[in-house]
Each structure stands twice: as C-alpha cells, then as structure tokens.
Motif scaffolding. Structure first.
Motif, PDB file in Angstrom:
ATOM      1  N   GLU A  60       0.829  -1.209   0.000  1.00 28.57           N
ATOM      2  CA  GLU A  60       0.000   0.000   0.000  1.00 28.57           C
ATOM      3  C   GLU A  60       0.863   1.258   0.000  1.00 28.57           C
ATOM      4  O   GLU A  60       0.562   2.234  -0.700  1.00 28.57           O
ATOM      5  N   ALA A  61       1.930   1.236   0.782  1.00 28.79           N
ATOM      6  CA  ALA A  61       2.829   2.385   0.818  1.00 28.79           C
ATOM      7  C   ALA A  61       3.504   2.596  -0.537  1.00 28.79           C
ATOM      8  O   ALA A  61       3.663   3.732  -0.994  1.00 28.79           O
ATOM      9  N   CYS A  62       3.900   1.486  -1.178  1.00 28.50           N
ATOM     10  CA  CYS A  62       4.498   1.577  -2.513  1.00 28.50           C
ATOM     11  C   CYS A  62       3.510   2.186  -3.502  1.00 28.50           C
ATOM     12  O   CYS A  62       3.875   3.041  -4.327  1.00 28.50           O
ATOM     13  N   ALA A  63       2.271   1.722  -3.457  1.00 29.95           N
ATOM     14  CA  ALA A  63       1.257   2.208  -4.382  1.00 29.95           C
ATOM     15  C   ALA A  63       1.043   3.708  -4.222  1.00 29.95           C
ATOM     16  O   ALA A  63       0.889   4.443  -5.216  1.00 29.95           O
ATOM     17  N   ALA A  64       1.035   4.187  -2.986  1.00 31.19           N
ATOM     18  CA  ALA A  64       0.862   5.614  -2.751  1.00 31.19           C
ATOM     19  C   ALA A  64       2.020   6.416  -3.337  1.00 31.19           C
ATOM     20  O   ALA A  64       1.818   7.480  -3.948  1.00 31.19           O
ATOM     21  N   GLN A  65       3.229   5.919  -3.194  1.00 29.65           N
ATOM     22  CA  GLN A  65       4.391   6.594  -3.761  1.00 29.65           C
ATOM     23  C   GLN A  65       4.376   6.538  -5.291  1.00 29.65           C
ATOM     24  O   GLN A  65       4.679   7.522  -5.964  1.00 29.65           O
ATOM     25  N   MET A  66       4.023   5.381  -5.822  1.00 26.44           N
ATOM     26  CA  MET A  66       3.980   5.249  -7.275  1.00 26.44           C
ATOM     27  C   MET A  66       2.903   6.140  -7.894  1.00 26.44           C
ATOM     28  O   MET A  66       3.029   6.567  -9.043  1.00 26.44           O
ATOM     29  N   ALA A  67       1.851   6.427  -7.151  1.00 28.46           N
ATOM     30  CA  ALA A  67       0.827   7.339  -7.651  1.00 28.46           C
ATOM     31  C   ALA A  67       1.397   8.747  -7.853  1.00 28.46           C
ATOM     32  O   ALA A  67       0.991   9.466  -8.767  1.00 28.46           O
ATOM     33  N   VAL A  68       2.328   9.143  -7.008  1.00 23.75           N
ATOM     34  CA  VAL A  68       3.014  10.424  -7.188  1.00 23.75           C
ATOM     35  C   VAL A  68       3.797  10.402  -8.495  1.00 23.75           C
ATOM     36  O   VAL A  68       3.760  11.354  -9.299  1.00 23.75           O
ATOM     37  N   LEU A  69       4.505   9.307  -8.725  1.00 24.26           N
ATOM     38  CA  LEU A  69       5.274   9.152  -9.959  1.00 24.26           C
ATOM     39  C   LEU A  69       4.351   9.186 -11.175  1.00 24.26           C
ATOM     40  O   LEU A  69       4.675   9.797 -12.199  1.00 24.26           O
ATOM     41  N   GLU A  70       3.207   8.532 -11.062  1.00 20.27           N
ATOM     42  CA  GLU A  70       2.242   8.487 -12.163  1.00 20.27           C
ATOM     43  C   GLU A  70       1.789   9.888 -12.567  1.00 20.27           C
ATOM     44  O   GLU A  70       1.731  10.216 -13.758  1.00 20.27           O
ATOM     45  N   ARG A  71       1.482  10.712 -11.591  1.00 26.90           N
ATOM     46  CA  ARG A  71       1.020  12.069 -11.903  1.00 26.90           C
ATOM     47  C   ARG A  71       2.106  12.871 -12.599  1.00 26.90           C
ATOM     48  O   ARG A  71       1.829  13.647 -13.526  1.00 26.90           O
ATOM     49  N   TYR A  72       3.333  12.678 -12.185  1.00 27.84           N
ATOM     50  CA  TYR A  72       4.439  13.401 -12.828  1.00 27.84           C
ATOM     51  C   TYR A  72       4.665  12.905 -14.254  1.00 27.84           C
ATOM     52  O   TYR A  72       4.815  13.697 -15.186  1.00 27.84           O
ATOM     53  N   LEU A  73       4.681  11.601 -14.431  1.00 30.45           N
ATOM     54  CA  LEU A  73       4.968  11.029 -15.746  1.00 30.45           C
ATOM     55  C   LEU A  73       3.819  11.200 -16.726  1.00 30.45           C
ATOM     56  O   LEU A  73       3.990  10.972 -17.929  1.00 30.45           O
ATOM     57  N   HIS A  92      11.636  -1.716 -11.260  1.00 32.05           N
ATOM     58  CA  HIS A  92      11.723  -3.111 -11.697  1.00 32.05           C
ATOM     59  C   HIS A  92      11.313  -4.052 -10.564  1.00 32.05           C
ATOM     60  O   HIS A  92      10.579  -5.021 -10.786  1.00 32.05           O
ATOM     61  N   THR A  93      11.765  -3.763  -9.355  1.00 31.10           N
ATOM     62  CA  THR A  93      11.382  -4.599  -8.226  1.00 31.10           C
ATOM     63  C   THR A  93       9.879  -4.515  -7.995  1.00 31.10           C
ATOM     64  O   THR A  93       9.217  -5.532  -7.747  1.00 31.10           O
ATOM     65  N   TRP A  94       9.321  -3.317  -8.083  1.00 27.06           N
ATOM     66  CA  TRP A  94       7.884  -3.148  -7.874  1.00 27.06           C
ATOM     67  C   TRP A  94       7.076  -3.980  -8.875  1.00 27.06           C
ATOM     68  O   TRP A  94       6.096  -4.617  -8.514  1.00 27.06           O
ATOM     69  N   PHE A  95       7.500  -3.978 -10.125  1.00 28.52           N
ATOM     70  CA  PHE A  95       6.793  -4.747 -11.145  1.00 28.52           C
ATOM     71  C   PHE A  95       7.048  -6.249 -11.027  1.00 28.52           C
ATOM     72  O   PHE A  95       6.322  -7.048 -11.617  1.00 28.52           O
ATOM     73  N   THR A  96       8.062  -6.639 -10.287  1.00 32.68           N
ATOM     74  CA  THR A  96       8.440  -8.053 -10.169  1.00 32.68           C
ATOM     75  C   THR A  96       7.875  -8.712  -8.921  1.00 32.68           C
ATOM     76  O   THR A  96       7.531  -9.895  -8.944  1.00 32.68           O
ATOM     77  N   LEU A  97       7.792  -7.971  -7.833  1.00 34.61           N
ATOM     78  CA  LEU A  97       7.299  -8.548  -6.582  1.00 34.61           C
ATOM     79  C   LEU A  97       5.850  -9.018  -6.722  1.00 34.61           C
ATOM     80  O   LEU A  97       5.054  -8.418  -7.443  1.00 34.61           O
ATOM     81  N   ASP A  98       5.528 -10.067  -5.994  1.00 33.68           N
ATOM     82  CA  ASP A  98       4.171 -10.611  -5.983  1.00 33.68           C
ATOM     83  C   ASP A  98       3.329  -9.824  -4.980  1.00 33.68           C
ATOM     84  O   ASP A  98       3.035 -10.291  -3.872  1.00 33.68           O
ATOM     85  N   ILE A  99       2.978  -8.600  -5.366  1.00 33.05           N
ATOM     86  CA  ILE A  99       2.168  -7.728  -4.522  1.00 33.05           C
ATOM     87  C   ILE A  99       1.045  -7.133  -5.364  1.00 33.05           C
ATOM     88  O   ILE A  99       1.099  -7.146  -6.599  1.00 33.05           O
ATOM     89  N   ALA A 100       0.043  -6.601  -4.673  1.00 34.18           N
ATOM     90  CA  ALA A 100      -1.031  -5.889  -5.371  1.00 34.18           C
ATOM     91  C   ALA A 100      -0.483  -4.574  -5.912  1.00 34.18           C
ATOM     92  O   ALA A 100       0.212  -3.838  -5.200  1.00 34.18           O
ATOM     93  N   ARG A 101      -0.779  -4.308  -7.188  1.00 27.95           N
ATOM     94  CA  ARG A 101      -0.319  -3.076  -7.823  1.00 27.95           C
ATOM     95  C   ARG A 101      -1.487  -2.421  -8.550  1.00 27.95           C
ATOM     96  O   ARG A 101      -2.169  -3.088  -9.338  1.00 27.95           O
ATOM     97  N   PRO A 102      -1.683  -1.128  -8.363  1.00 25.62           N
ATOM     98  CA  PRO A 102      -2.695  -0.441  -9.150  1.00 25.62           C
ATOM     99  C   PRO A 102      -2.233  -0.304 -10.594  1.00 25.62           C
ATOM    100  O   PRO A 102      -1.036  -0.374 -10.894  1.00 25.62           O
TER     101      PRO A 102
END
Length: 202
Positions: free
Chosen positions: A129-142, A165-175
């Motif tokens: 969940e913490a990763c997803a929140a951070q990646m949402a910041v990246l999404e808005r910028y990109l 790369h790790t985020w896309f590889t780990l077996d976690i929920a990703r938005p």
C-alpha cells in the motif's frame, strides 16, 4: 579503469553498474556484501560496511547516488546537465527514491529474503500500500513527461528505475498506472537496464 565493489543483487549496486553500461564506461566489479562478506581491506575504504563503493584513479566514493552524480559529471555530462535548474529536475527524484525505498523494503525482505512460512502477510500488505501511494506520485508526474529527468533520459531516472523493476516483479497488489508502466517499458529497451537491473531478485 573504474572499480566497482558490490554484489549485483543490491539495488544500489545495480544503479552504478547500469550507468556504467549506459555510458560505455569500462569497469571491473567485485562481489562484496551479503553472502560474499566484507574484507578488512574493503572496510578500510568504506567504513559504513555498505555497498557500493567505487575507485576511479585516486577517487574513492560510496553512496550510490553520489556515485551516479560523479560518474555522469566526469564521463557523461549530458545525463546530468551543467545548468543547475535543468539538473535539479532529475536530481530531486534521486533523493525522492530514498523515501520510496523505505516503502518497498518490507515487501522485498518478506517476499525475497524470507522463506514462505516465515512471511507476514500484514507486513507485506502495508508495504504494498505504501508503494502504491508513492507510485501514484510518480504516475502524476509522468503523465506530463516521458522521463523523470524531464525532456530526455538522465541519471534522475536510474535510482527509481531500479526500484520500479522490483515493484513490477514482486508478488504484490499493484494499481494500474499506465504512465509508470510506459516509462518502465522505455527503460526495458535500454541494454544497460536489461542486463544489470532485470536479473532475478535475491
């Protein structure tokens, strides 16, 4: 020739190896840290007992992002422009990455470095969940630009590229984050990223 000390399954070592490959800088890498341990000779040049460390002639440096800045300034200034205003655009994402690394750490350690029976699902979920929140910041910028370094690929893309790369590889929920995904796919096309970053997580 540049000497890079550190095992390649370290996120921070991957950053430096990727940049060296990216700019065609000859280097030799020695496995240090983790299962490889650290010799007294290594600790003499890096008393923090961390990786990576580089030796470039008389220069000895540790701290991965400082190494990236040095190598780009010395050997590939187009990746870290002289104009401080332009340079700062990518540079800020290099520091931002440390906060993201904190968010991802627990999921990585639980899923990669622990046996399945020793994993804590609640810890993994909180980290995801913490990763997803951070990646949402990246999404808005990109959504407004192709690269973290703005107009073109630069060293500002490297630290988060490794962690993405790790985020896309780990077996976690990703938005679904289409702009982050498109940026990641552009990174995959770069041979240095494919060869030095896209290796099994260990």
């Amino acid at each position: 020739m540049l000497t890079l000390w550190g095992r390649l399954n370290s996120h921070n070592v991957k950053k430096v190896a990727w940049l060296a490959e990216e700019i065609g800088l000859p280097y030799v890498r020695h496995d240090v840290g983790g299962a490889f341990g650290m010799s007294d000779a290594y600790l003499a040049i890096n008393p923090n007992a961390l990786v990576p460390t580089i030796e470039d002639g008389d220069i000895v440096l540790w701290e991965s992002n400082a190494i990236l800045r040095y190598l780009a300034a010395a050997y590939a200034p187009t990746l870290w422009p002289a104009d401080p205003a332009v340079r700062a655009i990518g540079d800020r994402w290099m520091d931002w990455q440390f906060g993201y690394a904190d968010a991802q750490r627990d999921a990585f350690l639980q899923l990669v470095r622990r046996a399945p029976e020793a994993r804590d699902a609640a810890v993994i979920a909180r980290s995801a969940e913490a990763c997803a929140a951070q990646m949402a910041v990246l999404e808005r910028y990109l959504a407004a630009t192709s690269w973290l370094s703005r107009a073109a690929f630069g060293i500002g893309d490297i630290p988060m590229g490794v962690y993405a790369h790790t985020w896309f590889t780990l077996d976690i929920a990703r938005p679904e984050l289409p702009y982050v995904r498109a940026w990641y796919e552009r990174l995959i096309e770069r041979p240095g990223f494919a060869g030095q970053v896209m290796i099994p997580l260990t």
